[in-house]
Design a protein around this motif. Sequence first.
Motif, PDB file in Angstrom:
ATOM      1  N   ILE A  65      57.771  31.593 -55.779  1.00 22.89           N
ATOM      2  CA  ILE A  65      58.179  30.386 -56.090  1.00 22.89           C
ATOM      3  C   ILE A  65      56.622  29.636 -56.738  1.00 22.89           C
ATOM      4  O   ILE A  65      57.055  28.981 -57.791  1.00 22.89           O
ATOM      5  CB  ILE A  65      58.717  29.670 -54.892  1.00 22.89           C
ATOM      6  N   GLU A  66      55.530  29.578 -55.828  1.00 22.83           N
ATOM      7  CA  GLU A  66      54.404  28.741 -56.400  1.00 22.83           C
ATOM      8  C   GLU A  66      53.998  29.484 -57.682  1.00 22.83           C
ATOM      9  O   GLU A  66      53.326  28.640 -58.686  1.00 22.83           O
ATOM     10  CB  GLU A  66      53.254  28.986 -55.551  1.00 22.83           C
ATOM     11  N   SER A  67      54.225  30.738 -58.039  1.00 21.94           N
ATOM     12  CA  SER A  67      53.801  31.101 -59.465  1.00 21.94           C
ATOM     13  C   SER A  67      54.729  31.089 -60.545  1.00 21.94           C
ATOM     14  O   SER A  67      54.632  31.082 -61.837  1.00 21.94           O
ATOM     15  CB  SER A  67      53.552  32.752 -59.432  1.00 21.94           C
ATOM     16  N   SER A  68      55.869  30.490 -60.130  1.00 23.66           N
ATOM     17  CA  SER A  68      56.987  30.277 -61.152  1.00 23.66           C
ATOM     18  C   SER A  68      57.179  28.711 -61.437  1.00 23.66           C
ATOM     19  O   SER A  68      58.230  28.145 -60.951  1.00 23.66           O
ATOM     20  CB  SER A  68      58.057  30.995 -60.761  1.00 23.66           C
ATOM     21  N   SER A  69      56.324  28.084 -61.957  1.00 24.73           N
ATOM     22  CA  SER A  69      56.331  26.753 -62.366  1.00 24.73           C
ATOM     23  C   SER A  69      57.696  26.101 -63.212  1.00 24.73           C
ATOM     24  O   SER A  69      57.930  25.102 -63.035  1.00 24.73           O
ATOM     25  CB  SER A  69      55.239  26.217 -63.168  1.00 24.73           C
ATOM     26  N   ARG A  70      58.390  27.216 -63.900  1.00 27.77           N
ATOM     27  CA  ARG A  70      59.499  26.731 -64.583  1.00 27.77           C
ATOM     28  C   ARG A  70      60.896  26.870 -63.700  1.00 27.77           C
ATOM     29  O   ARG A  70      62.090  26.262 -63.903  1.00 27.77           O
ATOM     30  CB  ARG A  70      59.661  27.608 -65.872  1.00 27.77           C
ATOM     31  N   LEU A  71      60.782  27.555 -62.516  1.00 30.67           N
ATOM     32  CA  LEU A  71      61.798  27.802 -61.830  1.00 30.67           C
ATOM     33  C   LEU A  71      62.425  26.720 -61.235  1.00 30.67           C
ATOM     34  O   LEU A  71      61.634  25.695 -60.601  1.00 30.67           O
ATOM     35  CB  LEU A  71      61.361  28.809 -60.426  1.00 30.67           C
ATOM     36  N   LYS A  72      63.614  26.700 -61.555  1.00 25.20           N
ATOM     37  CA  LYS A  72      64.654  25.234 -61.037  1.00 25.20           C
ATOM     38  C   LYS A  72      65.653  25.610 -59.878  1.00 25.20           C
ATOM     39  O   LYS A  72      66.099  24.557 -58.988  1.00 25.20           O
ATOM     40  CB  LYS A  72      65.242  24.642 -62.181  1.00 25.20           C
ATOM     41  N   VAL A  73      66.191  26.751 -59.994  1.00 20.38           N
ATOM     42  CA  VAL A  73      67.146  27.444 -58.949  1.00 20.38           C
ATOM     43  C   VAL A  73      67.080  28.546 -58.529  1.00 20.38           C
ATOM     44  O   VAL A  73      66.713  29.535 -59.227  1.00 20.38           O
ATOM     45  CB  VAL A  73      68.636  26.935 -59.533  1.00 20.38           C
ATOM     46  N   VAL A  74      67.480  29.092 -57.287  1.00 22.64           N
ATOM     47  CA  VAL A  74      67.370  30.285 -56.729  1.00 22.64           C
ATOM     48  C   VAL A  74      68.934  30.602 -56.258  1.00 22.64           C
ATOM     49  O   VAL A  74      69.315  29.965 -55.546  1.00 22.64           O
ATOM     50  CB  VAL A  74      66.347  30.471 -55.490  1.00 22.64           C
ATOM     51  N   GLY A  75      69.354  31.597 -56.772  1.00 23.20           N
ATOM     52  CA  GLY A  75      70.928  31.901 -56.256  1.00 23.20           C
ATOM     53  C   GLY A  75      70.839  33.121 -55.703  1.00 23.20           C
ATOM     54  O   GLY A  75      70.173  33.935 -55.927  1.00 23.20           O
ATOM     55  N   LYS A  76      71.996  33.393 -54.801  1.00 18.75           N
ATOM     56  CA  LYS A  76      72.005  34.661 -54.109  1.00 18.75           C
ATOM     57  C   LYS A  76      73.406  34.966 -53.989  1.00 18.75           C
ATOM     58  O   LYS A  76      74.299  34.244 -53.652  1.00 18.75           O
ATOM     59  CB  LYS A  76      71.346  34.723 -52.743  1.00 18.75           C
ATOM     60  N   TYR A  77      73.737  36.378 -54.361  1.00 18.09           N
ATOM     61  CA  TYR A  77      75.017  36.861 -54.107  1.00 18.09           C
ATOM     62  C   TYR A  77      74.926  37.288 -52.728  1.00 18.09           C
ATOM     63  O   TYR A  77      74.389  37.643 -51.937  1.00 18.09           O
ATOM     64  CB  TYR A  77      75.156  38.349 -54.786  1.00 18.09           C
ATOM     65  N   GLY A  78      76.440  36.781 -52.097  1.00 24.66           N
ATOM     66  CA  GLY A  78      76.753  37.028 -50.553  1.00 24.66           C
ATOM     67  C   GLY A  78      76.307  35.894 -49.922  1.00 24.66           C
ATOM     68  O   GLY A  78      76.137  34.696 -50.484  1.00 24.66           O
ATOM     69  N   SER A  79      76.069  36.396 -48.557  1.00 21.31           N
ATOM     70  CA  SER A  79      75.928  35.363 -47.589  1.00 21.31           C
ATOM     71  C   SER A  79      74.439  34.666 -47.742  1.00 21.31           C
ATOM     72  O   SER A  79      73.748  34.880 -48.440  1.00 21.31           O
ATOM     73  CB  SER A  79      75.900  36.122 -46.186  1.00 21.31           C
ATOM     74  N   LYS A  80      74.562  33.450 -46.927  1.00 19.95           N
ATOM     75  CA  LYS A  80      73.262  32.642 -46.999  1.00 19.95           C
ATOM     76  C   LYS A  80      71.950  33.497 -46.817  1.00 19.95           C
ATOM     77  O   LYS A  80      71.868  34.247 -45.880  1.00 19.95           O
ATOM     78  CB  LYS A  80      73.534  31.601 -45.807  1.00 19.95           C
TER      79      LYS A  80
END
Length: 224
Positions: A65-80
Amino acid sequence: MGARGFRVFIPEPEWPEANRVLEEVAEVVVGDPRARYDEDALAEVLKDFDAVVITSQHRVSRRVIESSSRLKVVGKYGSKPGIDNVDLEAATERGIPVVYSGEANADSVAEHTVALILCLLKRVCFLDSFLRRGGWRGTLVAGKDFNRELRGKTVGIVGLGAIGRRVARLLQGFGIRLLGYDPHVAPESLAGIGIAMVRSLDDLLRESDIVTIHARLTPETYHM
């Protein structure tokens, strides 16, 4: 290609139908099926993406996360996602929402759970291997119980979310007693499932012949 400039990375080439939906609003890049996207690889790849959609095989750590300054959303298939999938604290600090499709694979996992319970009770894997090696009924080890029945057993379910509830419903037809433990679920929300909630995990373990766990990994459930 969808929205200009918004890029989504999907490490695993799964669920092309879902990918096509995303392609209507973003540029979607699917990972190399031969590659292994560990922490180092994800940290490098995500520098050029606005979003990532993972499965339980991947981990979006604080470093990623800290290395990816462009990252805006994290999604996951399936459960929380649990702490083994996404560093929720790091995502929160960055203001990055973490989304998931909670019931996407709940039926599949529940069916697999029941299949494994029956496989263990009936010694299916052992007997399959035994038969393939030339064994037959008369040569089985005397005194071994190779056909235990599920009927009449007590099954304890730890975690009554989407998967745990489906497991309970699938098991109802086997003539068993169902116990459940989940401190985060109100007993009244389980009406009609036919499951008796117990006060503690120790109570469930003490009374159950079979235990199946459907709790995500959190600091609370770690080494349960």
